[in-house]
Scaffold this active site. Structure first.
Site, mmCIF file in Angstrom:
data_model
loop_
_atom_site.group_PDB
_atom_site.id
_atom_site.type_symbol
_atom_site.label_atom_id
_atom_site.label_comp_id
_atom_site.label_asym_id
_atom_site.label_seq_id
_atom_site.Cartn_x
_atom_site.Cartn_y
_atom_site.Cartn_z
ATOM 1 N N ASP A 350 -2.352 -6.135 -4.916
ATOM 2 C CA ASP A 350 -1.419 -5.037 -4.207
ATOM 3 C C ASP A 350 -0.510 -4.288 -4.852
ATOM 4 O O ASP A 350 -1.260 -3.917 -6.016
ATOM 5 C CB ASP A 350 -0.418 -6.191 -3.284
ATOM 6 C CG ASP A 350 0.184 -5.684 -2.053
ATOM 7 O OD1 ASP A 350 0.597 -4.724 -2.029
ATOM 8 O OD2 ASP A 350 -0.115 -6.312 -1.122
ATOM 9 N N HIS A 373 -2.191 -1.127 -5.544
ATOM 10 C CA HIS A 373 -1.648 -0.144 -4.546
ATOM 11 C C HIS A 373 -0.727 0.660 -4.989
ATOM 12 O O HIS A 373 0.115 1.458 -4.159
ATOM 13 C CB HIS A 373 -0.976 -1.035 -3.272
ATOM 14 C CG HIS A 373 -2.052 -1.769 -2.599
ATOM 15 N ND1 HIS A 373 -2.114 -2.452 -1.472
ATOM 16 C CD2 HIS A 373 -3.481 -2.136 -2.892
ATOM 17 C CE1 HIS A 373 -3.109 -3.019 -1.108
ATOM 18 N NE2 HIS A 373 -3.889 -2.716 -1.937
#
Length: 523
Positions: A350, A373
């Site tokens: 993430d 991310h």
């Protein structure tokens, strides 16, 4: 004759009565003896904490006398609390009712049920007299730390409080005992987790602390997270709470949450309201902290969160998890001021770094990100969220991430603001969305516009390659368009597999473009 017979019967009855009384009396003695012997044998194997008074410096007048049970096994495996070591004197004159403050429950970390090191089944070395008999150090602490981190501090080695680095024993309570002893000491203090594999379930290190200066936690070995999710009742593996006197978490050790056994239970993709898996390290209400050089591996949920903290520095960290691991953000910050992250390598499933609501004066520099991310502000726009102001991200590199420099807000949000943001001197390599403002994040759940106002945002000297043909995307809110967005010296080339020309996309954004612009600026 009748009278004589009555008297004989009376005498026989009395004889039987005396016999019965004697029998009952003897039976009672036997039962009492049996109970006492049973209790004595029970104590011999009981986990009793023993405080030997001589370890507190008391010297008896007359000959030394061995305490009952010392030679016959009673309490043989227990920690001894000898009153002499708490200042008592056996001279027949001293009033021992107030002999020593060490006898006070608040004076010694051993006194409380939650704080007492050595209260476990095996007292080990902690049962012996510590170098400082009073409240300063307590049993289990070594006199001073050697050269290096925290030199001169009293060392509280977790193994002296029963911890075992065998990779199997749950050391949560032993860690807490060592922390409590250090936290309640009065001098400089350092908790040490030495070489070894120390497994632990949920642990909370709580302040405020009495020790002078910042309390130090040095991790040399590896701390392993318990794989049974039932062990985590508060959504946290290891928490540091309400420490306002300073904290230093350091060492070359590793926190391995063993999250790979739990990721299959994360259902956030199908059910966004489902609970997150436990955070590896959570710092909450901590002031004046430095976290350096540690490694975090395979968290169950977020690797680290910094919430409601002030003057907090993180440097030299290495955080790793596979790119398919769900919601394993590297570092998440919220409701904190003056947080700095430097010279760290982060690769997760993430956001490498996510800067959440209520964050102010945040600095990120020298961070290598990927997979993950990106380095994101948000997502923002939930109920009770607060403004974000003053975020600077400089001299960072991102490789193979889904996003680069990102701001994301939810639709149908309350009215809050994001301002004073700088992304500068950033290198991208095969990043899918190198520069992105997304105010339609999670829009499938609502068709109402975001009410998060974004302004005073600067993207400067951002270069590298984009894995998609849209390298710059400014998708702002229809209700509150972005203002004061500046792009300076952007140089991104397309590195995707298909033939495409690189471009920019802007909507509801009042932006200015200066210097080199590749892709070309929005019309």
């Amino acid at each position: 004759k009748k009278k004589k017979n009555c008297i004989s019967v009376f005498k026989v009855t009395m004889a039987f009565s005396r016999f019965e009384v004697k029998a009952v009396f003897l039976l009672g003695l036997a039962l009492l003896s049996y109970r006492v012997e049973g209790a004595r044998r029970g104590l011999a194997g009981a986990d009793v904490t023993v405080f030997d008074v001589t370890t507190r410096g008391v010297k008896g007048v007359g000959k030394t006398k061995t305490a009952p049970g010392a030679s016959d096994g009673v309490g043989a495996a227990t920690t001894v609390f000898d009153v002499i070591k708490y200042g008592f004197k056996g001279d027949g004159k001293t009033n021992n009712a107030s002999a020593s403050p060490a006898a006070s429950p608040t004076a010694s970390p051993n006194a409380g049920a939650t704080a007492g090191p050595g209260a476990g089944a095996t007292p080990g070395p902690a049962a012996g007299p510590g170098p400082a008999a009073g409240a300063t150090a307590g049993p289990g602490a070594s006199a001073t730390a050697g050269p290096g981190v925290g030199a001169g501090a009293t060392v509280f080695d977790v193994t002296k409080y029963g911890a075992k680095g065998d990779g199997k024993t749950d050391n949560a309570m032993m860690f807490i005992r060592a922390w409590n002893a250090a936290c309640q000491s009065t001098g400089p203090a350092k908790v040490v987790i030495p070489e070894g594999n120390f497994m632990a379930g949920e642990v909370f290190f709580k302040g405020p602390c009495k020790c002078s200066g910042p309390i130090i936690v040095e991790v040399v070995g590896t701390v392993l997270g318990h794989t049974d999710l039932i062990q985590y009742t508060a959504g946290v593996w290891i928490g540091f709470q309400r420490i306002d006197g300073g904290l230093l978490l350091t060492g070359k050790g590793t926190f391995n949450a063993q999250g790979e056994a739990s990721w299959k239970y994360n259902d956030r993709k199908n059910n966004p309201s489902s609970p997150l898996l436990p955070i590896s390290l959570k710092f909450q209400f901590v002031k004046n902290a430095l976290v350096e050089n540690i490694k975090l591996v395979n968290s169950k949920g977020f690797h680290m969160t910094v919430t409601s903290c002030n003057n907090f520095t993180l440097q030299g960290l290495r955080i790793t998890a596979p790119d398919e691991s769900p919601n394993t953000d590297g570092i998440h910050i919220s409701r904190s001021d003056l947080v700095k992250i430097t010279n760290s390598v982060i690769g997760t499933g993430d956001d490498c770094i996510s800067i959440g609501e209520g964050s102010t004066n945040i600095g990120v520099s020298g961070v290598t990100c990927g997979p993950g991310h990106g380095i994101s502000i948000g997502s923002l726009g939930r109920a009770q969220d607060k403004d974000v102001k003053g975020v600077t991200v400089t001299n960072c590199s991102l490789t193979g991430t889904t996003n680069g420099a990102r701001i994301k807000t939810l639709t149908n949000s309350p009215q809050i603001a994001v301002s004073g943001v700088i992304y500068e001197d950033i290198t991208m390599k095969d990043v899918k969305n190198p520069i992105i403002i997304d105010q339609h994040y999670n829009s499938k759940n609502s068709n109402k516009a975001s009410n998060v106002k974004i302004s005073d945002v600067h993207f400067k000297n951002i270069r590298g390659t984009s894995a998609t043909d849209v390298a710059v995307s400014l998708s702002c809110s229809e209700a509150v368009p972005c203002e004061g967005v500046e792009l300076v010296d952007i140089d991104l080339t397309y590195s995707g597999a298909r033939a495409a020309s690189i471009s920019s996309s802007c909507s509801n954004a009042k932006a200015t473009f200066t210097g080199k612009q590749n892709p070309p600026a929005c019309a």
